[in-house]
Design a protein around this motif. Structure first.
Motif, PDB file in Angstrom:
ATOM      1  N   HIS A   1      -3.663  33.733  39.421  1.00 60.60           N
ATOM      2  CA  HIS A   1      -3.532  34.945  40.315  1.00 60.60           C
ATOM      3  C   HIS A   1      -4.837  35.248  41.109  1.00 60.60           C
ATOM      4  O   HIS A   1      -5.954  34.886  40.584  1.00 60.60           O
ATOM      5  CB  HIS A   1      -3.194  36.138  39.675  1.00 60.60           C
ATOM      6  CG  HIS A   1      -1.749  35.825  38.920  1.00 60.60           C
ATOM      7  ND1 HIS A   1      -0.691  35.740  39.698  1.00 60.60           N
ATOM      8  CD2 HIS A   1      -1.390  36.079  37.638  1.00 60.60           C
ATOM      9  CE1 HIS A   1       0.420  35.685  38.671  1.00 60.60           C
ATOM     10  NE2 HIS A   1      -0.212  36.030  37.445  1.00 60.60           N
TER      11      HIS A   1
ATOM     12  N   SER B   1       6.779  40.221  48.651  1.00 61.78           N
ATOM     13  CA  SER B   1       6.669  40.064  47.397  1.00 61.78           C
ATOM     14  C   SER B   1       6.351  38.880  46.913  1.00 61.78           C
ATOM     15  O   SER B   1       5.555  38.497  45.671  1.00 61.78           O
ATOM     16  CB  SER B   1       8.107  40.309  46.838  1.00 61.78           C
ATOM     17  OG  SER B   1       9.147  39.435  47.455  1.00 61.78           O
ATOM     18  N   ASP B   2       6.428  37.401  47.633  1.00 60.73           N
ATOM     19  CA  ASP B   2       6.063  36.169  47.368  1.00 60.73           C
ATOM     20  C   ASP B   2       4.278  36.298  47.215  1.00 60.73           C
ATOM     21  O   ASP B   2       4.123  35.779  46.253  1.00 60.73           O
ATOM     22  CB  ASP B   2       6.505  35.385  48.378  1.00 60.73           C
ATOM     23  CG  ASP B   2       8.019  35.237  48.524  1.00 60.73           C
ATOM     24  OD1 ASP B   2       8.366  35.166  47.460  1.00 60.73           O
ATOM     25  OD2 ASP B   2       8.322  34.830  49.389  1.00 60.73           O
TER      26      ASP B   2
ATOM     27  N   ASN C   1       2.502  39.022  46.366  1.00 59.78           N
ATOM     28  CA  ASN C   1       2.275  39.702  45.419  1.00 59.78           C
ATOM     29  C   ASN C   1       2.268  39.105  44.308  1.00 59.78           C
ATOM     30  O   ASN C   1       1.564  39.294  43.359  1.00 59.78           O
ATOM     31  CB  ASN C   1       3.324  41.150  45.420  1.00 59.78           C
ATOM     32  CG  ASN C   1       3.012  41.928  46.524  1.00 59.78           C
ATOM     33  OD1 ASN C   1       3.908  42.793  46.912  1.00 59.78           O
ATOM     34  ND2 ASN C   1       1.854  41.943  47.223  1.00 59.78           N
ATOM     35  N   ARG C   2       3.211  38.403  44.005  1.00 60.46           N
ATOM     36  CA  ARG C   2       3.477  37.510  42.708  1.00 60.46           C
ATOM     37  C   ARG C   2       2.182  36.337  42.503  1.00 60.46           C
ATOM     38  O   ARG C   2       1.765  36.384  41.514  1.00 60.46           O
ATOM     39  CB  ARG C   2       4.703  36.455  42.883  1.00 60.46           C
ATOM     40  CG  ARG C   2       6.004  37.376  42.565  1.00 60.46           C
ATOM     41  CD  ARG C   2       7.255  36.506  42.589  1.00 60.46           C
ATOM     42  NE  ARG C   2       8.458  37.352  42.168  1.00 60.46           N
ATOM     43  CZ  ARG C   2       9.034  38.003  43.029  1.00 60.46           C
ATOM     44  NH1 ARG C   2       8.631  37.924  44.295  1.00 60.46           N
ATOM     45  NH2 ARG C   2      10.151  38.674  42.887  1.00 60.46           N
ATOM     46  N   VAL C   3       1.841  35.953  43.869  1.00 59.35           N
ATOM     47  CA  VAL C   3       0.500  35.126  43.890  1.00 59.35           C
ATOM     48  C   VAL C   3      -0.561  36.013  43.374  1.00 59.35           C
ATOM     49  O   VAL C   3      -1.590  35.351  42.767  1.00 59.35           O
ATOM     50  CB  VAL C   3       0.483  34.515  45.118  1.00 59.35           C
ATOM     51  CG1 VAL C   3      -0.845  33.534  45.043  1.00 59.35           C
ATOM     52  CG2 VAL C   3       1.603  33.419  45.609  1.00 59.35           C
ATOM     53  N   GLU C   4      -0.618  37.130  43.913  1.00 60.30           N
ATOM     54  CA  GLU C   4      -1.799  38.008  43.649  1.00 60.30           C
ATOM     55  C   GLU C   4      -1.873  38.576  42.154  1.00 60.30           C
ATOM     56  O   GLU C   4      -2.871  39.052  41.907  1.00 60.30           O
ATOM     57  CB  GLU C   4      -1.620  39.175  44.641  1.00 60.30           C
ATOM     58  CG  GLU C   4      -2.067  38.757  45.962  1.00 60.30           C
ATOM     59  CD  GLU C   4      -1.766  39.950  47.171  1.00 60.30           C
ATOM     60  OE1 GLU C   4      -2.369  39.768  48.271  1.00 60.30           O
ATOM     61  OE2 GLU C   4      -0.972  40.788  46.684  1.00 60.30           O
ATOM     62  N   GLY C   5      -0.542  38.448  41.625  1.00 60.01           N
ATOM     63  CA  GLY C   5      -0.495  38.970  40.137  1.00 60.01           C
ATOM     64  C   GLY C   5       0.002  40.348  40.276  1.00 60.01           C
ATOM     65  O   GLY C   5      -0.417  41.093  39.214  1.00 60.01           O
TER      66      GLY C   5
ATOM     67  N   TYR D   1       2.895  41.992  41.272  1.00 58.23           N
ATOM     68  CA  TYR D   1       4.156  42.061  41.354  1.00 58.23           C
ATOM     69  C   TYR D   1       4.741  42.267  39.923  1.00 58.23           C
ATOM     70  O   TYR D   1       4.440  41.420  38.973  1.00 58.23           O
ATOM     71  CB  TYR D   1       4.939  41.437  41.975  1.00 58.23           C
ATOM     72  CG  TYR D   1       6.416  41.440  42.584  1.00 58.23           C
ATOM     73  CD1 TYR D   1       6.461  41.928  43.414  1.00 58.23           C
ATOM     74  CD2 TYR D   1       7.522  40.933  41.797  1.00 58.23           C
ATOM     75  CE1 TYR D   1       7.806  42.541  44.040  1.00 58.23           C
ATOM     76  CE2 TYR D   1       8.560  41.271  42.256  1.00 58.23           C
ATOM     77  CZ  TYR D   1       8.859  42.004  43.281  1.00 58.23           C
ATOM     78  OH  TYR D   1      10.168  42.422  43.587  1.00 58.23           O
TER      79      TYR D   1
ATOM     80  N   ARG E   1       6.579  38.222  37.089  1.00 60.34           N
ATOM     81  CA  ARG E   1       5.978  37.018  37.841  1.00 60.34           C
ATOM     82  C   ARG E   1       6.326  35.852  36.964  1.00 60.34           C
ATOM     83  O   ARG E   1       6.474  35.674  35.573  1.00 60.34           O
ATOM     84  CB  ARG E   1       4.412  37.178  37.578  1.00 60.34           C
ATOM     85  CG  ARG E   1       3.904  38.670  38.305  1.00 60.34           C
ATOM     86  CD  ARG E   1       2.442  38.769  38.262  1.00 60.34           C
ATOM     87  NE  ARG E   1       2.041  39.029  36.837  1.00 60.34           N
ATOM     88  CZ  ARG E   1       2.160  40.313  36.456  1.00 60.34           C
ATOM     89  NH1 ARG E   1       2.436  41.364  37.207  1.00 60.34           N
ATOM     90  NH2 ARG E   1       1.826  40.329  35.025  1.00 60.34           N
TER      91      ARG E   1
ATOM     92  N   ALA F   1       5.212  28.603  44.297  1.00 67.14           N
ATOM     93  CA  ALA F   1       5.390  29.997  44.816  1.00 67.14           C
ATOM     94  C   ALA F   1       6.737  29.923  45.658  1.00 67.14           C
ATOM     95  O   ALA F   1       7.603  28.850  45.665  1.00 67.14           O
ATOM     96  CB  ALA F   1       4.291  30.032  45.960  1.00 67.14           C
TER      97      ALA F   1
ATOM     98  N   TYR G   1      10.349  32.584  46.472  1.00 64.47           N
ATOM     99  CA  TYR G   1      11.318  33.267  45.702  1.00 64.47           C
ATOM    100  C   TYR G   1      12.693  33.025  46.197  1.00 64.47           C
ATOM    101  O   TYR G   1      13.558  32.966  45.698  1.00 64.47           O
ATOM    102  CB  TYR G   1      11.024  34.949  45.610  1.00 64.47           C
ATOM    103  CG  TYR G   1      11.866  35.512  44.568  1.00 64.47           C
ATOM    104  CD1 TYR G   1      11.531  35.280  43.284  1.00 64.47           C
ATOM    105  CD2 TYR G   1      12.792  36.601  44.756  1.00 64.47           C
ATOM    106  CE1 TYR G   1      12.089  35.941  42.103  1.00 64.47           C
ATOM    107  CE2 TYR G   1      13.177  37.341  43.731  1.00 64.47           C
ATOM    108  CZ  TYR G   1      12.894  37.002  42.489  1.00 64.47           C
ATOM    109  OH  TYR G   1      13.552  37.707  41.387  1.00 64.47           O
TER     110      TYR G   1
END
Length: 249
Positions: free
Chosen positions: A44, A78-79, A81-85, A87, A90, A98, A100
């Motif tokens: 992340h 949100s995509d 945010n998942r990468v950033e960790g 969300y 995950r 990556a 969704y």
């Protein structure tokens, strides 16, 4: 729905990003997927630092699997945010793909699949796996067929924002035709979907947007989508806002 995200990986742009030359043909049965490329991350962090484009080994297509060639996939907050960790939900690491949401075309089928046909357009159902790749192999039950006569960016974005708007209208208050609802953030994609769904179901909307250059143009756009009233925040900066709103109902 006519609301679309600010950025979308459409076919040409996606191929340019991934360097893919996806075949345009489909086949009923293949043992493996074609070679693919994907946008991956191993840990992340800031998307511009942790995302990478890489080749993906062909995946085996099982008896009940479907190989889908992706046509379009959006870039949602949100995509990122998942990468950033940050969300809540995950994918497991390392080597997560990556993305969704998205729409794809059935490229090949396992021999036991009879619910789909080559060439069908499908979306992940529910959206739960990386869509930023050129080919995806998943069980047939992971895909939902959609109409192929709509623009790909509509089909690619139907599962998150429009359904969020629908649940907002249905899950909290029993609204009936003729009722009026008030929403802020009306220029967001969810807000635009609320306007369209409300219009479709005979509901009236009072919409609030931020003060910004071009606000009159934004008001006109929302009214074209079906908004009954649109105000900037400064227009509602009065003491008795409730009385004002009641006069509009």
């Amino acid at each position: 729905m006519v609301a679309t995200p600010a950025r979308l990986l459409l076919p040409t742009a996606a191929r340019r990003l991934l360097g893919a030359s996806a075949a345009r043909t489909t086949a009923r049965h293949l043992s493996t997927s074609p070679p693919a490329r994907a946008v991956l991350y191993d840990h992340h962090g800031p998307p511009d630092q942790v995302l990478r484009v890489a080749d993906v080994a062909p995946a085996e297509i099982g008896d009940r699997d479907v190989c889908v060639r992706m046509l379009a996939a959006p870039i949602n907050p949100s995509d990122l945010n998942r990468v950033e960790g940050v969300y809540p939900v995950r994918p497991p690491l390392p080597t997560a793909v990556a993305g969704y949401e998205g729409v794809g075309q059935v490229h090949a089928l396992g021999p036991a699949v009879d619910s789909l046909s080559p060439g069908d357009w499908v979306i992940p159902s529910p959206p739960s796996f990386g869509t930023w790749q050129t080919y995806i192999v998943k069980p047939a039950t992971a895909w939902h067929r959609v109409r192929a006569d709509v623009p790909p960016h509509y089909a690619a974005t139907v599962t998150v924002n429009p359904l969020t708007a629908l649940r907002m209208l249905r899950d909290f208050v029993n609204l009936t035709p003729g009722d009026t609802l008030v929403q802020n953030g009306a220029t967001s994609i969810v807000g635009q979907c609320v306007i369209q769904l409300a219009k479709l179901h005979g509901l009236h909307t009072i919409n609030i947007i931020r003060d910004r250059p071009g606000s009159e143009e934004v008001k006109n756009k929302l009214k074209q989508l079906g908004a009954d009233q649109v105000f900037t925040e400064s227009q509602l900066d009065i003491k008795n806002i409730k009385s004002l709103l009641l006069t509009l109902v």
